[in-house]
Write an enzyme that holds these catalytic residues in place. Sequence first.
Site, PDB file in Angstrom:
ATOM      1  N   ASP A   1     -53.310 -33.743 -33.935  1.00 43.70           N
ATOM      2  CA  ASP A   1     -53.122 -34.980 -33.174  1.00 43.70           C
ATOM      3  C   ASP A   1     -52.163 -34.776 -32.005  1.00 43.70           C
ATOM      4  OD1 ASP A   1     -51.067 -34.601 -35.170  1.00 43.70           O
ATOM      5  OD2 ASP A   1     -50.295 -36.562 -34.590  1.00 43.70           O
ATOM      6  N   GLU A   2     -52.223 -35.686 -31.062  1.00 42.48           N
ATOM      7  CA  GLU A   2     -51.265 -35.805 -29.958  1.00 42.48           C
ATOM      8  C   GLU A   2     -50.977 -34.455 -29.288  1.00 42.48           C
ATOM      9  OE1 GLU A   2     -48.628 -39.659 -31.259  1.00 42.48           O
ATOM     10  OE2 GLU A   2     -48.031 -37.746 -32.133  1.00 42.48           O
ATOM     11  N   VAL A   3     -52.040 -33.756 -28.925  1.00 40.98           N
ATOM     12  CA  VAL A   3     -51.886 -32.428 -28.332  1.00 40.98           C
ATOM     13  C   VAL A   3     -51.766 -32.556 -26.808  1.00 40.98           C
ATOM     14  CG1 VAL A   3     -52.912 -30.156 -28.045  1.00 40.98           C
ATOM     15  CG2 VAL A   3     -53.178 -31.384 -30.223  1.00 40.98           C
TER      16      VAL A   3
ATOM     17  N   HIS B   1     -47.054 -30.561 -31.995  1.00 43.96           N
ATOM     18  CA  HIS B   1     -46.025 -30.833 -33.014  1.00 43.96           C
ATOM     19  C   HIS B   1     -45.487 -29.539 -33.631  1.00 43.96           C
ATOM     20  CE1 HIS B   1     -46.401 -35.245 -33.208  1.00 43.96           C
ATOM     21  NE2 HIS B   1     -47.685 -35.039 -32.936  1.00 43.96           N
TER      22      HIS B   1
END
EC number: 3.2.1.52
Length: 521
Positions: free
Chosen positions: A314-316, A261
Site C-alpha cells: 500500500d501507499e507506494v 513503508h
Amino acid sequence: MAQALRPLLVLLAIGSCIAADHIDLWPMPKSVTHGAQRLYVSKDATMSMVGSTYSDEKAILKDAFQRMLDLMKLNHNADDTNRSSFVLTGVNMVVHSPEDELSFGVDESYNLTVPTIGDPLHAQVEAQTVYGALHALQTFGQLCYFDFTSRLIELNSAPWMITDAPRFPYRGLLIDTSRHYLPLTTIKGVIDAMTYSKLNVLHWHIIDEQSFPIEIPSYPKLWNGSYSYSERYTMSDAVDIVRYAEKRGVNVLAEIDVPGHALSWGVGYPSLWPSDSCKEALDVSNNFTFEVIDGILSDFSKVFKFKFVHLGGDEVNTSCWTKTPHIKEWLNNNHMNASDAYRYFVLRSQKIAIAHGYDVINWEETFNDFGEKLDRKTIVHNWLGGKVAPKVVAAGLRCIVSNQDKWYLDHLDATWEGFYMNEPLKGIDNPEQQRLVIGGEVCMWGEQIDASDIEQTIWPRAAAAAERLWTPIEKLAEDPRSATSRLSRFRCLLNQRGVAAAPLAGDGRTAPYEPGPCVRQ
C-alpha cells in the site's frame, strides 16, 4: 448524535434491554435455549474427556479449563458448598478429531449443554476439534459468575443448550509494533482478550518505515533499524508469541510491507535505499532487495506457520525510482515506467512468498492498480472504503474487509455502534461471491498508542466487530441499541478480567463520564 446525549441513551438502552434479554453472552451464539434454574459450580470443578478421541497431549484443553476456573473466581476465594443438589462438579469435553493443527478454516463449531439433572452433574461440550472446544469454554465461562453473598460460583437460567459456529473463518485484529514497540506481555494480553470475544487471527504488523524491531537471522543487521537495543523481538520471542496464541486458538499473521513503508530496512543495509538522499520505496532495480525479502520470508516460514503472509503493497511512493539515476536507467532498459515497476515488485515478492509455502495477502491498492495480474490465490485486504470488496470477489479473488471508516481503531471518533453495524457482505448478493469474503479485521495502528493505552483503544469496539464476524446475520441486532446491555456487560467482564476496556458511552477510549456502576458507563 449530540455527544452530551450519548451517555443518557446508553442508560435508556440498557434499562430497556435487561428485562427482555436474559442471554448475556457475547458474541451471541448461533442457537441458545435456557431455563430458569440456578446452579452452583464447584470451586474444585474438574474436566473429563470421556468419549473423546482427542488426547490433549499438549494440554491445550487442560490449561484452558484452568484459566477458565481462575477467571470465574475473579481471584476471590470461593467457598466449598455442602448443597446436595444443583452443583456442577465438572465439564466433560468430547472432541472428535485427534488433530490439533490450527489450520485456516479449522472447524470451530461446538455444542454446550448445561443440564439440571445428573449424578454427578456435569456440563457437556461436544466439538469436532479442540479449537471448537476452546470456544465452548469461553461461552461457559460467561455463564458463570462469583456471587459475593453466597461466596459461590453461580450459573443461572439452567438448563442451557447452545449450538454455535462462526459466520466467518477469519476474524482478525491488527497490532502495529513499528510505530511504537509493544512488550511481549502486552501482546499476550491482547491475545487473551481476543479469545474472550472469539477473534482468531492476530495480524502482527511487525515492521514499517519507523522501525525494524525483529531479528532476522539471515540478515542480522536489519534490526539495526529498531528504535533502541531494548525495543526488539528475537526469533525466540516470535516463537513464544506464536505458541502462546496457537494454544488459545489464535493464528499469527506476520506482515512485511513492501515496497513502501520500508525506510527502516536501510539502516542496516543502506543499499536497499534508492540513494542516501531518497530512501523509499525499496530499490526495485537491485537484486539484493529481493534476496533480503527471500531471507526474511525463509526465516518467517520457520516461525509463522499460518497459511498466509501479508506483504503490504500500500501507499507506494515511486518518486525516488524516477529520480535516482541508476534506477531510472534500469527502468528504461526494462521498458518500464514507475507503475510497471510497482507491479513488478509486488508480483516478484508474491512469487518468493509462494515458494516458501505461503498464500499472499496484499492491501487493496495492488488490486486497484493491477488486480488481473495478481496471483489467483491472493487475498485482497480492503482498507480504503466499503466498495472494493464487491469488485474483488466479482473478479474471483478472496477478500478481507477492514474499511477504515468503520474498523480502524485508531479513528477515535469511530463508535462501537459503527463497528457493530459494518457488514462485510454489503453489496455482495451472489452466494458464491459471498464465500470469497473470508472475514474481516479491526486494525489498531500504532501511531498514537503504545502499551499505556492500547487496551482501552481496542476494547470494547473490537468486540462489537467480533460479534458481526461470529454471529449468524439473522441473529445480529438490527439496531445496535438492542445489543447495548450485552456489550456493556461484556465490557465490565473484560474489566473484571484485567482488560482495560473503555466505557461504551462516548468515542474510542473515552473516560467514564461520572461516578456510577460499570454497566452504566
